[in-house]
Motif scaffolding. Structure first.
Motif, short mmCIF file in Angstrom:
data_model
loop_
_atom_site.label_atom_id
_atom_site.label_comp_id
_atom_site.label_asym_id
_atom_site.label_seq_id
_atom_site.Cartn_x
_atom_site.Cartn_y
_atom_site.Cartn_z
N ARG A 61 -6.07 13.30 40.76
CA ARG A 61 -7.20 14.19 41.01
C ARG A 61 -7.22 14.68 42.46
O ARG A 61 -7.39 15.86 42.73
CB ARG A 61 -8.51 13.48 40.66
N ILE A 62 -7.02 13.76 43.39
CA ILE A 62 -7.04 14.12 44.82
C ILE A 62 -5.87 15.04 45.16
O ILE A 62 -6.04 16.06 45.83
CB ILE A 62 -7.01 12.85 45.70
N ILE A 63 -4.69 14.69 44.68
CA ILE A 63 -3.48 15.45 45.01
C ILE A 63 -3.52 16.84 44.37
O ILE A 63 -3.11 17.82 45.00
CB ILE A 63 -2.22 14.65 44.61
N GLU A 64 -4.04 16.94 43.16
CA GLU A 64 -4.20 18.26 42.54
C GLU A 64 -5.20 19.10 43.34
O GLU A 64 -4.99 20.31 43.50
CB GLU A 64 -4.65 18.13 41.08
N ASP A 65 -6.25 18.48 43.84
CA ASP A 65 -7.25 19.21 44.63
C ASP A 65 -6.68 19.79 45.92
O ASP A 65 -7.21 20.77 46.45
CB ASP A 65 -8.44 18.30 44.98
N ILE A 66 -5.60 19.20 46.44
CA ILE A 66 -5.00 19.75 47.66
C ILE A 66 -3.83 20.69 47.34
O ILE A 66 -3.10 21.10 48.24
CB ILE A 66 -4.60 18.65 48.67
N GLY A 67 -3.69 21.04 46.07
CA GLY A 67 -2.78 22.12 45.71
C GLY A 67 -1.44 21.74 45.13
O GLY A 67 -0.53 22.58 45.08
N PHE B 293 -7.44 3.12 48.85
CA PHE B 293 -7.44 4.33 49.66
C PHE B 293 -8.59 5.21 49.21
O PHE B 293 -9.18 4.99 48.16
CB PHE B 293 -6.11 5.09 49.53
N ASP B 294 -8.91 6.20 50.03
CA ASP B 294 -9.93 7.17 49.63
C ASP B 294 -9.37 8.57 49.82
O ASP B 294 -8.24 8.75 50.29
CB ASP B 294 -11.23 6.96 50.41
N ARG B 295 -10.15 9.55 49.46
CA ARG B 295 -9.71 10.96 49.52
C ARG B 295 -9.25 11.35 50.93
O ARG B 295 -8.21 11.96 51.10
CB ARG B 295 -10.85 11.87 49.06
N ASP B 296 -10.03 10.97 51.95
CA ASP B 296 -9.69 11.37 53.32
C ASP B 296 -8.34 10.80 53.76
O ASP B 296 -7.53 11.50 54.37
CB ASP B 296 -10.78 10.91 54.30
N ILE B 297 -8.11 9.53 53.47
CA ILE B 297 -6.85 8.89 53.87
C ILE B 297 -5.67 9.55 53.16
O ILE B 297 -4.66 9.88 53.79
CB ILE B 297 -6.87 7.37 53.54
N LEU B 298 -5.79 9.78 51.86
CA LEU B 298 -4.69 10.38 51.10
C LEU B 298 -4.43 11.81 51.56
O LEU B 298 -3.28 12.20 51.77
CB LEU B 298 -4.99 10.32 49.61
N GLU B 299 -5.47 12.58 51.75
CA GLU B 299 -5.29 13.95 52.23
C GLU B 299 -4.62 13.97 53.60
O GLU B 299 -3.75 14.80 53.86
CB GLU B 299 -6.64 14.68 52.29
#
Length: 121
Positions: free
Chosen positions: A19-25, A106-112
């Motif tokens: 979900r997070i990785i798809e959100d960043i494109g 991990f959370d969204r900020d760390i992964l992004e």
């Protein structure tokens, strides 16, 4: 569109990371162990691999070593994500070819942030 393979034996981790990785494109595919991931890479090499360390069948470190010795396997950028916090294991992952290393949970900020760092390399 850039591609990412999320490799983790936990379906929950795969779903959250996806979900997070798809959100960043990124276009995202999943694998539940290193063997499954290697087979997917042999068919179509992703741009980035989000990789767990401890998995059945083939561990993340075994997968990474096999990937890096495979034709074209030097190309994907690899983020190791694990509960292992031993400095020796971090060094082993980096020596085996990981580009980045992060801890669970991990959370969204760390992964992004990790993906932004990879884009800058």
């Amino acid at each position: 569109m850039k591609t990412c393979l999320v490799v983790d034996d936990s379906s929950v981790i795969r779903k959250v990371a996806r979900r997070i990785i798809e959100d960043i494109g990124y276009e995202v595919d999943e694998a539940e162990d290193g063997r499954d991931a290697f087979e997917k890479c042999a068919k179509s090499m992703p741009d980035t691999i989000f990789l767990d360390w401890n998995m059945p069948v083939m561990s993340g470190i075994e997968f990474l070593k096999e990937l890096r010795s495979y034709v074209g396997g030097e190309t994907p950028k690899v983020i190791f994500c694990t509960t292992e916090n031993d400095v020796g294991q971090i060094a082993m992952a980096l020596k085996a070819g990981a580009n980045e290393y992060m801890m669970k949970p991990f959370d969204r900020d760390i992964l992004e942030q990790k993906f932004l760092l990879l884009d800058q390399k």
